[in-house]
Design a protein around this motif. Sequence first.
Motif, PDB file in Angstrom:
ATOM      1  N   TRP A 130       0.792  -1.172   0.065  1.00 28.67           N
ATOM      2  CA  TRP A 130      -0.069  -0.015  -0.117  1.00 28.67           C
ATOM      3  C   TRP A 130       0.766   1.009   0.049  1.00 28.67           C
ATOM      4  O   TRP A 130       0.586   2.310  -0.184  1.00 28.67           O
ATOM      5  CB  TRP A 130      -0.953   0.011   1.317  1.00 28.67           C
ATOM      6  CG  TRP A 130      -2.218  -1.001   1.051  1.00 28.67           C
ATOM      7  CD1 TRP A 130      -2.032  -2.285   1.686  1.00 28.67           C
ATOM      8  CD2 TRP A 130      -3.048  -0.791   0.333  1.00 28.67           C
ATOM      9  NE1 TRP A 130      -3.368  -2.838   1.294  1.00 28.67           N
ATOM     10  CE2 TRP A 130      -3.987  -1.965   0.454  1.00 28.67           C
ATOM     11  CE3 TRP A 130      -3.986  -0.042  -0.408  1.00 28.67           C
ATOM     12  CZ2 TRP A 130      -5.182  -2.367  -0.042  1.00 28.67           C
ATOM     13  CZ3 TRP A 130      -4.982  -0.137  -1.144  1.00 28.67           C
ATOM     14  CH2 TRP A 130      -5.722  -1.510  -1.112  1.00 28.67           C
ATOM     15  N   LEU A 131       2.115   1.082   0.355  1.00 30.49           N
ATOM     16  CA  LEU A 131       3.136   2.179   0.438  1.00 30.49           C
ATOM     17  C   LEU A 131       3.294   3.138  -1.142  1.00 30.49           C
ATOM     18  O   LEU A 131       3.323   4.221  -1.107  1.00 30.49           O
ATOM     19  CB  LEU A 131       4.312   1.942   0.992  1.00 30.49           C
ATOM     20  CG  LEU A 131       4.265   1.660   2.426  1.00 30.49           C
ATOM     21  CD1 LEU A 131       5.955   0.972   2.651  1.00 30.49           C
ATOM     22  CD2 LEU A 131       4.176   2.585   3.246  1.00 30.49           C
ATOM     23  N   ARG A 134       0.280   5.339  -2.059  1.00 31.73           N
ATOM     24  CA  ARG A 134       0.227   6.505  -1.523  1.00 31.73           C
ATOM     25  C   ARG A 134       0.771   7.581  -1.887  1.00 31.73           C
ATOM     26  O   ARG A 134       0.383   8.623  -2.060  1.00 31.73           O
ATOM     27  CB  ARG A 134       0.866   6.332   0.114  1.00 31.73           C
ATOM     28  CG  ARG A 134       0.498   7.594   0.953  1.00 31.73           C
ATOM     29  CD  ARG A 134       0.825   7.141   2.358  1.00 31.73           C
ATOM     30  NE  ARG A 134       2.327   7.013   2.374  1.00 31.73           N
ATOM     31  CZ  ARG A 134       3.243   6.892   3.325  1.00 31.73           C
ATOM     32  NH1 ARG A 134       2.789   6.368   4.508  1.00 31.73           N
ATOM     33  NH2 ARG A 134       4.518   6.846   3.413  1.00 31.73           N
ATOM     34  N   ASP A 135       2.061   7.132  -2.719  1.00 28.33           N
ATOM     35  CA  ASP A 135       2.948   8.239  -3.279  1.00 28.33           C
ATOM     36  C   ASP A 135       3.201   7.577  -4.886  1.00 28.33           C
ATOM     37  O   ASP A 135       3.948   7.011  -5.130  1.00 28.33           O
ATOM     38  CB  ASP A 135       4.384   8.097  -2.767  1.00 28.33           C
ATOM     39  CG  ASP A 135       5.132   9.514  -3.226  1.00 28.33           C
ATOM     40  OD1 ASP A 135       4.522  10.205  -3.673  1.00 28.33           O
ATOM     41  OD2 ASP A 135       6.314   9.041  -2.870  1.00 28.33           O
TER      42      ASP A 135
END
Length: 141
Positions: A130-131, A134-135
Motif C-alpha cells: 500500500w506504500l 500512497r505516493d
Amino acid sequence: MDGKVRIIGIYSAIIGIAYIVYGLIEMVGWTVRAVQFPLSPTPDIFAGFILLIIGSILIYRIKALLDMKYEGLSFLFVGLVLSAIIGMMYILIMGADALDAVIVGEPWNFDTAAYNLPAIVLFILLLPGWLILRDREGFGE
C-alpha cells in the motif's frame, strides 16, 4: 521513488508466488487429503482458487510495475484489494467464532485447521504494498 517501487514490486511478486503455492497446496490437499506442514492450509478447492487468482494478479504485470507504468500499478492495486477482502473475511470469521463462544458460554479453542491462516498471513505480509499507492507520482505511460 523508483527504488521503492522496485523493492515493493519484487516483494509483491514474491508474495504473489506464495499465494500461488498455497493455492495449489489447498487444491491438491482437497483432492488428496494428505498435505500437512507448518501453516498448512485447510483443504478447500474454492479458497485455493481464490488464492491462485490473487497470486496471478500480483504477478501478471510485475514488469509494467517495475517500469513505472500505471498498468502495473493497477494490477498491484487489484491484488491488494482482493488480498485485503479475503484476509479480513477470515479475520472476521475468527472474531465471530470467538464472540459466539463468549455469548454462548462455550470455550473457544483456536484451531488452525478451521481458518485459512495462509490467507491471513499473506494479507498481513502484503500490507507494505500500500506504500506505493500512497505516493504515486513518477508513474506514467
